[in-house]
Design a protein around this motif. Structure first.
Motif, PDB file in Angstrom:
ATOM      1  N   ARG A 107      44.048 -76.552 -50.196  1.00 43.96           N
ATOM      2  CA  ARG A 107      44.170 -76.940 -48.787  1.00 43.96           C
ATOM      3  C   ARG A 107      42.929 -77.724 -48.364  1.00 43.96           C
ATOM      4  NH1 ARG A 107      47.828 -73.390 -46.189  1.00 43.96           N
ATOM      5  NH2 ARG A 107      46.723 -73.377 -44.199  1.00 43.96           N
ATOM      6  N   ALA A 108      43.169 -78.858 -47.690  1.00 45.99           N
ATOM      7  CA  ALA A 108      42.073 -79.679 -47.180  1.00 45.99           C
ATOM      8  C   ALA A 108      42.237 -79.861 -45.676  1.00 45.99           C
ATOM      9  CB  ALA A 108      42.048 -81.037 -47.877  1.00 45.99           C
ATOM     10  N   LEU A 109      41.103 -79.900 -44.976  1.00 47.91           N
ATOM     11  CA  LEU A 109      41.102 -80.191 -43.541  1.00 47.91           C
ATOM     12  C   LEU A 109      40.279 -81.445 -43.322  1.00 47.91           C
ATOM     13  CD1 LEU A 109      41.990 -79.143 -40.727  1.00 47.91           C
ATOM     14  CD2 LEU A 109      39.726 -78.091 -40.536  1.00 47.91           C
ATOM     15  N   SER A 110      40.899 -82.446 -42.699  1.00 52.69           N
ATOM     16  CA  SER A 110      40.203 -83.691 -42.379  1.00 52.69           C
ATOM     17  C   SER A 110      39.692 -83.611 -40.953  1.00 52.69           C
ATOM     18  CB  SER A 110      41.149 -84.886 -42.547  1.00 52.69           C
ATOM     19  OG  SER A 110      40.545 -86.069 -42.053  1.00 52.69           O
ATOM     20  N   ALA A 141      33.504 -78.926 -30.096  1.00 53.54           N
ATOM     21  CA  ALA A 141      33.122 -78.451 -31.427  1.00 53.54           C
ATOM     22  C   ALA A 141      33.666 -77.056 -31.710  1.00 53.54           C
ATOM     23  CB  ALA A 141      31.601 -78.470 -31.568  1.00 53.54           C
ATOM     24  N   ALA A 142      33.692 -76.191 -30.697  1.00 55.98           N
ATOM     25  CA  ALA A 142      34.184 -74.827 -30.897  1.00 55.98           C
ATOM     26  C   ALA A 142      35.651 -74.829 -31.325  1.00 55.98           C
ATOM     27  CB  ALA A 142      34.007 -74.016 -29.620  1.00 55.98           C
ATOM     28  N   ALA A 143      36.431 -75.790 -30.825  1.00 51.88           N
ATOM     29  CA  ALA A 143      37.842 -75.866 -31.204  1.00 51.88           C
ATOM     30  C   ALA A 143      37.994 -76.268 -32.663  1.00 51.88           C
ATOM     31  CB  ALA A 143      38.563 -76.862 -30.298  1.00 51.88           C
ATOM     32  N   HIS A 144      37.062 -77.048 -33.182  1.00 51.64           N
ATOM     33  CA  HIS A 144      37.086 -77.407 -34.600  1.00 51.64           C
ATOM     34  C   HIS A 144      36.860 -76.160 -35.457  1.00 51.64           C
ATOM     35  CE1 HIS A 144      36.614 -81.949 -34.124  1.00 51.64           C
ATOM     36  NE2 HIS A 144      36.646 -81.464 -32.897  1.00 51.64           N
ATOM     37  N   LEU A 145      35.980 -75.284 -34.997  1.00 51.99           N
ATOM     38  CA  LEU A 145      35.742 -74.034 -35.728  1.00 51.99           C
ATOM     39  C   LEU A 145      36.981 -73.145 -35.719  1.00 51.99           C
ATOM     40  CD1 LEU A 145      32.132 -73.106 -34.528  1.00 51.99           C
ATOM     41  CD2 LEU A 145      32.809 -74.276 -36.627  1.00 51.99           C
ATOM     42  N   ILE A 148      39.319 -74.372 -38.331  1.00 53.57           N
ATOM     43  CA  ILE A 148      38.888 -73.967 -39.670  1.00 53.57           C
ATOM     44  C   ILE A 148      39.252 -72.508 -39.921  1.00 53.57           C
ATOM     45  CG2 ILE A 148      36.839 -73.491 -41.080  1.00 53.57           C
ATOM     46  CD1 ILE A 148      35.586 -76.016 -39.892  1.00 53.57           C
ATOM     47  N   LYS A 149      39.022 -71.664 -38.929  1.00 54.10           N
ATOM     48  CA  LYS A 149      39.322 -70.236 -39.078  1.00 54.10           C
ATOM     49  C   LYS A 149      40.810 -70.007 -39.273  1.00 54.10           C
ATOM     50  CE  LYS A 149      38.631 -65.787 -36.772  1.00 54.10           C
ATOM     51  NZ  LYS A 149      38.047 -65.103 -35.568  1.00 54.10           N
ATOM     52  N   GLU A 150      41.660 -70.759 -38.552  1.00 54.13           N
ATOM     53  CA  GLU A 150      43.106 -70.558 -38.630  1.00 54.13           C
ATOM     54  C   GLU A 150      43.709 -71.171 -39.890  1.00 54.13           C
ATOM     55  OE1 GLU A 150      44.081 -70.470 -33.810  1.00 54.13           O
ATOM     56  OE2 GLU A 150      44.467 -72.295 -34.994  1.00 54.13           O
ATOM     57  N   TYR A 151      43.240 -72.354 -40.253  1.00 52.04           N
ATOM     58  CA  TYR A 151      43.847 -73.080 -41.374  1.00 52.04           C
ATOM     59  C   TYR A 151      43.294 -72.627 -42.724  1.00 52.04           C
ATOM     60  CZ  TYR A 151      45.750 -77.056 -43.971  1.00 52.04           C
ATOM     61  OH  TYR A 151      46.422 -77.855 -44.863  1.00 52.04           O
ATOM     62  N   ASP A 173      27.289 -65.586 -38.136  1.00 50.15           N
ATOM     63  CA  ASP A 173      28.181 -64.834 -39.026  1.00 50.15           C
ATOM     64  C   ASP A 173      29.552 -65.505 -39.179  1.00 50.15           C
ATOM     65  OD1 ASP A 173      29.040 -64.409 -36.452  1.00 50.15           O
ATOM     66  OD2 ASP A 173      29.354 -62.246 -36.665  1.00 50.15           O
ATOM     67  N   PHE A 174      29.682 -66.758 -38.779  1.00 53.47           N
ATOM     68  CA  PHE A 174      30.967 -67.445 -38.891  1.00 53.47           C
ATOM     69  C   PHE A 174      31.387 -67.553 -40.353  1.00 53.47           C
ATOM     70  CE2 PHE A 174      33.673 -71.248 -39.251  1.00 53.47           C
ATOM     71  CZ  PHE A 174      34.664 -70.922 -38.337  1.00 53.47           C
ATOM     72  N   LYS A 175      32.653 -67.207 -40.634  1.00 52.42           N
ATOM     73  CA  LYS A 175      33.171 -67.233 -42.000  1.00 52.42           C
ATOM     74  C   LYS A 175      33.808 -68.601 -42.266  1.00 52.42           C
ATOM     75  CE  LYS A 175      32.078 -62.908 -42.463  1.00 52.42           C
ATOM     76  NZ  LYS A 175      30.860 -62.533 -43.245  1.00 52.42           N
ATOM     77  N   TRP A 176      33.079 -69.455 -42.951  1.00 50.32           N
ATOM     78  CA  TRP A 176      33.582 -70.792 -43.213  1.00 50.32           C
ATOM     79  C   TRP A 176      34.684 -70.783 -44.277  1.00 50.32           C
ATOM     80  CZ3 TRP A 176      32.009 -74.930 -40.325  1.00 50.32           C
ATOM     81  CH2 TRP A 176      30.875 -74.737 -39.528  1.00 50.32           C
ATOM     82  N   GLY A 177      34.525 -69.995 -45.327  1.00 49.86           N
ATOM     83  CA  GLY A 177      35.543 -69.887 -46.355  1.00 49.86           C
ATOM     84  C   GLY A 177      35.767 -71.142 -47.172  1.00 49.86           C
ATOM     85  N   LEU A 178      34.835 -72.072 -47.128  1.00 49.72           N
ATOM     86  CA  LEU A 178      34.990 -73.355 -47.833  1.00 49.72           C
ATOM     87  C   LEU A 178      34.514 -73.248 -49.273  1.00 49.72           C
ATOM     88  CD1 LEU A 178      33.546 -75.678 -45.040  1.00 49.72           C
ATOM     89  CD2 LEU A 178      35.967 -75.466 -45.654  1.00 49.72           C
ATOM     90  N   LYS A 179      35.153 -74.020 -50.133  1.00 49.41           N
ATOM     91  CA  LYS A 179      34.667 -74.150 -51.504  1.00 49.41           C
ATOM     92  C   LYS A 179      33.823 -75.404 -51.684  1.00 49.41           C
ATOM     93  CE  LYS A 179      38.497 -71.533 -53.520  1.00 49.41           C
ATOM     94  NZ  LYS A 179      39.649 -71.548 -54.469  1.00 49.41           N
ATOM     95  N   CYS A 180      34.104 -76.427 -50.877  1.00 44.68           N
ATOM     96  CA  CYS A 180      33.305 -77.645 -50.960  1.00 44.68           C
ATOM     97  C   CYS A 180      33.522 -78.496 -49.718  1.00 44.68           C
ATOM     98  CB  CYS A 180      33.634 -78.443 -52.221  1.00 44.68           C
ATOM     99  SG  CYS A 180      35.345 -78.966 -52.340  1.00 44.68           S
ATOM    100  N   VAL A 181      32.609 -79.466 -49.541  1.00 44.25           N
ATOM    101  CA  VAL A 181      32.667 -80.410 -48.432  1.00 44.25           C
ATOM    102  C   VAL A 181      32.576 -81.818 -49.002  1.00 44.25           C
ATOM    103  CG1 VAL A 181      31.529 -81.233 -46.335  1.00 44.25           C
ATOM    104  CG2 VAL A 181      31.599 -78.785 -46.831  1.00 44.25           C
ATOM    105  N   LEU A 182      33.443 -82.708 -48.531  1.00 39.97           N
ATOM    106  CA  LEU A 182      33.384 -84.121 -48.880  1.00 39.97           C
ATOM    107  C   LEU A 182      32.929 -84.891 -47.653  1.00 39.97           C
ATOM    108  CD1 LEU A 182      36.744 -84.540 -50.854  1.00 39.97           C
ATOM    109  CD2 LEU A 182      34.443 -84.463 -51.819  1.00 39.97           C
ATOM    110  N   LEU A 183      31.883 -85.677 -47.814  1.00 44.33           N
ATOM    111  CA  LEU A 183      31.291 -86.404 -46.695  1.00 44.33           C
ATOM    112  C   LEU A 183      31.514 -87.901 -46.824  1.00 44.33           C
ATOM    113  CD1 LEU A 183      27.824 -84.605 -46.697  1.00 44.33           C
ATOM    114  CD2 LEU A 183      29.638 -84.248 -45.008  1.00 44.33           C
ATOM    115  N   VAL A 184      31.597 -88.561 -45.679  1.00 45.08           N
ATOM    116  CA  VAL A 184      31.557 -90.017 -45.633  1.00 45.08           C
ATOM    117  C   VAL A 184      31.006 -90.384 -44.259  1.00 45.08           C
ATOM    118  CG1 VAL A 184      33.876 -90.404 -44.680  1.00 45.08           C
ATOM    119  CG2 VAL A 184      32.845 -92.135 -46.152  1.00 45.08           C
TER     120      VAL A 184
END
Length: 419
Positions: A107-110, A141-145, A148-151, A173-184
């Motif tokens: 799963r990816a989030l853009s 910004a809070a809505a972006h978090l 991330i939490k829901e998806y 203590d926010f749980k990001w749950g990410l395995k990696c980040v792709l930046l541009v």
């Protein structure tokens, strides 16, 4: 001359550009004899006929993306037809497949705001076999978090400035749950990537940087195995001195040059010796996985005729110096006349020792700034620390930021910021 080249491919590109753009053929003369040393650099001034072309003649099925304005204050329109879009997506798929090799992701989030990268993100990840959603631009910004939490994405595709915004409001203590980040997007220096990785609970190598241009498309990606950026196949990169691009007053340190690009696949932009005005550090050929490729250490700043002292300020180096000592911060740089001010807003309490270390790092590791101060071009640097963004807010009337949104030019300064 490009660092790596195939002369027959370059000649075919030259003939293509002359056929597609009559103004380019007129500029380069009627002779059909191809001589690489006579192919002009495509500077802003020489590109004006493209940027100011009649949009009513453009086929309606082409996509148009807009970027910063020309000298006439008209926003530049950059066109992609179906073939260009297909090539752009193919290159991104190839690059992301290489970067995500070895990761078990689904799963990816853009979170890209707006623009070409955002418009193509979902089909790119879906072609890689990942489910993908895109966060609507304009949400706080809070809505972006919350998204991330829901998806619960494995991969976050975003820009450094947007990543900064999310980190700024995320609870510890926010749980990001990410395995990696792709930046541009904006520069992402190593120390910044390390601090972001620490906040996300992943390794520094899991924060991966890519580079692109709306005019050219995908340019390069950071290869963690060699700790350098690798230029994509089909893109010819060369470095030139500023004077060659009409900027004789700009001086760069040894090892830094203006990046000039030629794309063998891009058609609806005259991508032949296009001057990006980005400053590339240590451009060279390396052998990677048994294959010669063009690589560089970093793109460190942007120069141009519209900046006074701003063209000598490397946000890349400034942020890298700050994040060696500060865990999380918002960094803003103001050029006001001949005064340079670095504002550092952080939620952490910084003692006098850390503040002194940051100041020393800024003075000692950025030779261009030290030279300007010693030569009288800039007064002594002000380094201001605050506990929040508003504590280092810029003076009223300060002009809008340039592309990376971290370098500001006071209206009283000569010239205007580069778009």
């Amino acid at each position: 001359m490009p660092i790596t080249m195939n002369m027959s491919s370059l000649q075919a590109k030259w003939e293509e550009v002359r056929q597609l753009y009559p103004w380019y053929k007129q500029m380069t003369g009627a002779s059909c004899d191809f001589k690489w040393e006579e192919v002009p650099l495509l500077t802003q001034d020489r590109l004006l006929p493209y940027y100011e072309s009649d949009e009513s003649t453009v086929p309606r099925d082409w996509n148009v993306y807009r970027t910063s304005g020309t000298s006439g204050n008209k926003r530049k329109a950059i066109y992609y037809d179906a073939n260009d879009e297909e090539a752009y997506i193919r290159y991104k798929v190839e690059m992301f497949a290489e970067l995500l090799k070895g990761y078990n992701v689904s799963r990816a989030l853009s979170d890209m705001g707006t623009g070409h990268a955002e418009a193509t993100a979902v089909p790119i990840f879906e072609e890689l076999g990942l489910a993908c959603e895109s966060v609507p631009f304009g949400l706080p910004a809070a809505a972006h978090l919350i998204r991330i939490k829901e998806y619960v994405p494995d991969v976050l595709y975003t820009m450094p400035s947007l990543m900064d915004g999310m980190l700024r409001v995320a609870p510890p203590d926010f749980k990001w749950g990410l395995k990696c980040v792709l930046l541009v997007g904006e520069p992402a220096p190593p120390a910044w990537r390390q601090r972001v990785a620490e906040r996300l609970g992943i390794a520094e190598q899991d924060v991966m940087d890519t580079l692109g241009s709306i005019e050219i498309g995908t340019i390069a990606y950071y290869d963690r195995s060699i700790e350098r950026y690798v230029v994509m196949d089909g893109v010819m990169a060369e470095g030139v001195e500023p004077a060659e691009a009409g900027l004789p007053e700009v001086e760069l340190p040894d090892g830094e040059q203006l990046l000039v690009l030629t794309s063998l696949v891009r058609r609806r932009f005259p991508a032949l010796r296009f001057v990006t005005y980005d400053v590339v550090r240590d451009l060279r050929v390396d052998v990677v996985h048994g294959k010669p490729v063009t690589t560089f250490e970093a793109i460190v700043k942007r120069v141009g005729p519209e900046l006074k002292h701003g063209e000598k300020i490397s946000i890349y180096d400034i942020e890298n110096a700050v994040f060696k000592h500060v865990r999380q911060a918002v960094v803003k740089v103001l050029v006001n006349g001949n005064k340079l001010q670095v504002g550092i807003a952080t939620i952490d309490e910084l003692n006098d020792e850390v503040r002194a270390a940051v100041r020393d790092e800024l003075h000692s590791t950025i030779p261009a700034i030290g030279a300007m101060i010693r030569g009288g071009l800039l007064e002594q640097m002000d380094v201001l620390f605050g506990s929040g963004v508003t504590d280092v807010s810029l003076p009223e009337g300060t002009r809008k930021p340039i592309k990376q949104k971290k370098l500001f030019v006071e209206p009283s300064s000569e010239g205007r910021e580069h778009g």
